[in-house]
Design a protein around this motif. Structure first.
Motif, PDB file in Angstrom:
ATOM      1  N   PRO A   6       0.837  -1.186   0.000  1.00 26.79           N
ATOM      2  CA  PRO A   6       0.000   0.000   0.000  1.00 26.79           C
ATOM      3  C   PRO A   6       0.881   1.248   0.000  1.00 26.79           C
ATOM      4  O   PRO A   6       2.015   1.217   0.485  1.00 26.79           O
ATOM      5  N   THR A   7       0.358   2.360  -0.514  1.00 27.82           N
ATOM      6  CA  THR A   7       1.187   3.557  -0.666  1.00 27.82           C
ATOM      7  C   THR A   7       1.740   4.055   0.658  1.00 27.82           C
ATOM      8  O   THR A   7       2.830   4.597   0.697  1.00 27.82           O
ATOM      9  N   TRP A   8       1.021   3.896   1.773  1.00 31.79           N
ATOM     10  CA  TRP A   8       1.521   4.397   3.053  1.00 31.79           C
ATOM     11  C   TRP A   8       2.685   3.564   3.565  1.00 31.79           C
ATOM     12  O   TRP A   8       3.423   3.997   4.430  1.00 31.79           O
ATOM     13  N   ARG A   9       2.897   2.370   3.027  1.00 29.14           N
ATOM     14  CA  ARG A   9       3.997   1.523   3.493  1.00 29.14           C
ATOM     15  C   ARG A   9       5.267   1.732   2.688  1.00 29.14           C
ATOM     16  O   ARG A   9       6.300   1.157   3.005  1.00 29.14           O
ATOM     17  N   THR A  10       5.206   2.538   1.647  1.00 32.57           N
ATOM     18  CA  THR A  10       6.403   2.834   0.877  1.00 32.57           C
ATOM     19  C   THR A  10       7.146   3.982   1.548  1.00 32.57           C
ATOM     20  O   THR A  10       6.598   4.685   2.395  1.00 32.57           O
ATOM     21  N   SER A  11       8.376   4.183   1.150  1.00 30.69           N
ATOM     22  CA  SER A  11       9.177   5.250   1.749  1.00 30.69           C
ATOM     23  C   SER A  11       8.515   6.618   1.568  1.00 30.69           C
ATOM     24  O   SER A  11       8.387   7.385   2.507  1.00 30.69           O
ATOM     25  N   GLY A  12       8.088   6.920   0.347  1.00 30.07           N
ATOM     26  CA  GLY A  12       7.432   8.199   0.091  1.00 30.07           C
ATOM     27  C   GLY A  12       6.099   8.299   0.796  1.00 30.07           C
ATOM     28  O   GLY A  12       5.721   9.363   1.293  1.00 30.07           O
ATOM     29  N   GLY A  13       5.373   7.206   0.857  1.00 25.93           N
ATOM     30  CA  GLY A  13       4.081   7.200   1.529  1.00 25.93           C
ATOM     31  C   GLY A  13       4.217   7.431   3.025  1.00 25.93           C
ATOM     32  O   GLY A  13       3.401   8.124   3.633  1.00 25.93           O
ATOM     33  N   GLN A  14       5.256   6.855   3.622  1.00 17.41           N
ATOM     34  CA  GLN A  14       5.483   7.061   5.053  1.00 17.41           C
ATOM     35  C   GLN A  14       5.821   8.511   5.346  1.00 17.41           C
ATOM     36  O   GLN A  14       5.332   9.082   6.316  1.00 17.41           O
ATOM     37  N   ALA A  15       6.640   9.122   4.500  1.00 18.19           N
ATOM     38  CA  ALA A  15       6.992  10.529   4.690  1.00 18.19           C
ATOM     39  C   ALA A  15       5.756  11.414   4.526  1.00 18.19           C
ATOM     40  O   ALA A  15       5.555  12.363   5.292  1.00 18.19           O
ATOM     41  N   LEU A  21       0.459  13.994   9.579  1.00 21.13           N
ATOM     42  CA  LEU A  21       0.276  13.849  11.018  1.00 21.13           C
ATOM     43  C   LEU A  21       0.825  15.067  11.750  1.00 21.13           C
ATOM     44  O   LEU A  21       0.172  15.615  12.649  1.00 21.13           O
ATOM     45  N   ILE A  22       2.006  15.511  11.375  1.00 20.79           N
ATOM     46  CA  ILE A  22       2.608  16.691  12.007  1.00 20.79           C
ATOM     47  C   ILE A  22       1.734  17.921  11.775  1.00 20.79           C
ATOM     48  O   ILE A  22       1.508  18.713  12.694  1.00 20.79           O
ATOM     49  N   GLU A  23       1.244  18.106  10.548  1.00 23.15           N
ATOM     50  CA  GLU A  23       0.373  19.244  10.256  1.00 23.15           C
ATOM     51  C   GLU A  23      -0.886  19.212  11.123  1.00 23.15           C
ATOM     52  O   GLU A  23      -1.316  20.235  11.656  1.00 23.15           O
ATOM     53  N   ALA A  24      -1.479  18.023  11.274  1.00 24.92           N
ATOM     54  CA  ALA A  24      -2.689  17.898  12.091  1.00 24.92           C
ATOM     55  C   ALA A  24      -2.397  18.206  13.555  1.00 24.92           C
ATOM     56  O   ALA A  24      -3.173  18.893  14.230  1.00 24.92           O
ATOM     57  N   MET A  25      -1.256  17.729  14.057  1.00 27.19           N
ATOM     58  CA  MET A  25      -0.904  17.989  15.456  1.00 27.19           C
ATOM     59  C   MET A  25      -0.626  19.474  15.686  1.00 27.19           C
ATOM     60  O   MET A  25      -1.012  20.031  16.714  1.00 27.19           O
ATOM     61  N   GLU A  26       0.016  20.117  14.714  1.00 26.54           N
ATOM     62  CA  GLU A  26       0.271  21.553  14.837  1.00 26.54           C
ATOM     63  C   GLU A  26      -1.046  22.333  14.829  1.00 26.54           C
ATOM     64  O   GLU A  26      -1.223  23.273  15.596  1.00 26.54           O
TER      65      GLU A  26
END
Length: 68
Positions: A6-15, A21-26
């Motif tokens: 799945p795209t989230w498990r690739t290097s680019g997808g994880q980044a 996630l960081i944007e949402a937390m900010e």
């Protein structure tokens, strides 16, 4: 037959996922957002969800247990 990740498990997808996630937390840490009233039903639903144990997606789970 090769299995595509799945795209989230690739290097680019994880980044990408981590950046969102960081944007949402900010956004959630801003005073104007934190001062908003929260519906008590939403809080109860969130508490119930967080009280549940984490579950693996069936396609990525393992038949082996780490609790041996």
């Amino acid at each position: 037959m090769s299995q595509q990740l799945p795209t989230w498990r690739t290097s680019g997808g994880q980044a990408n996922w981590l950046s969102r996630l960081i944007e949402a937390m900010e956004a959630c840490s801003r005073p104007e957002w934190r001062a908003r009233p929260v519906d008590p039903r939403e809080l109860r639903a969130l508490q119930a969800r967080l009280a549940q144990p984490a579950k693996l997606h069936p396609a990525y789970g393992s038949r082996f247990s780490l609790r041996n």
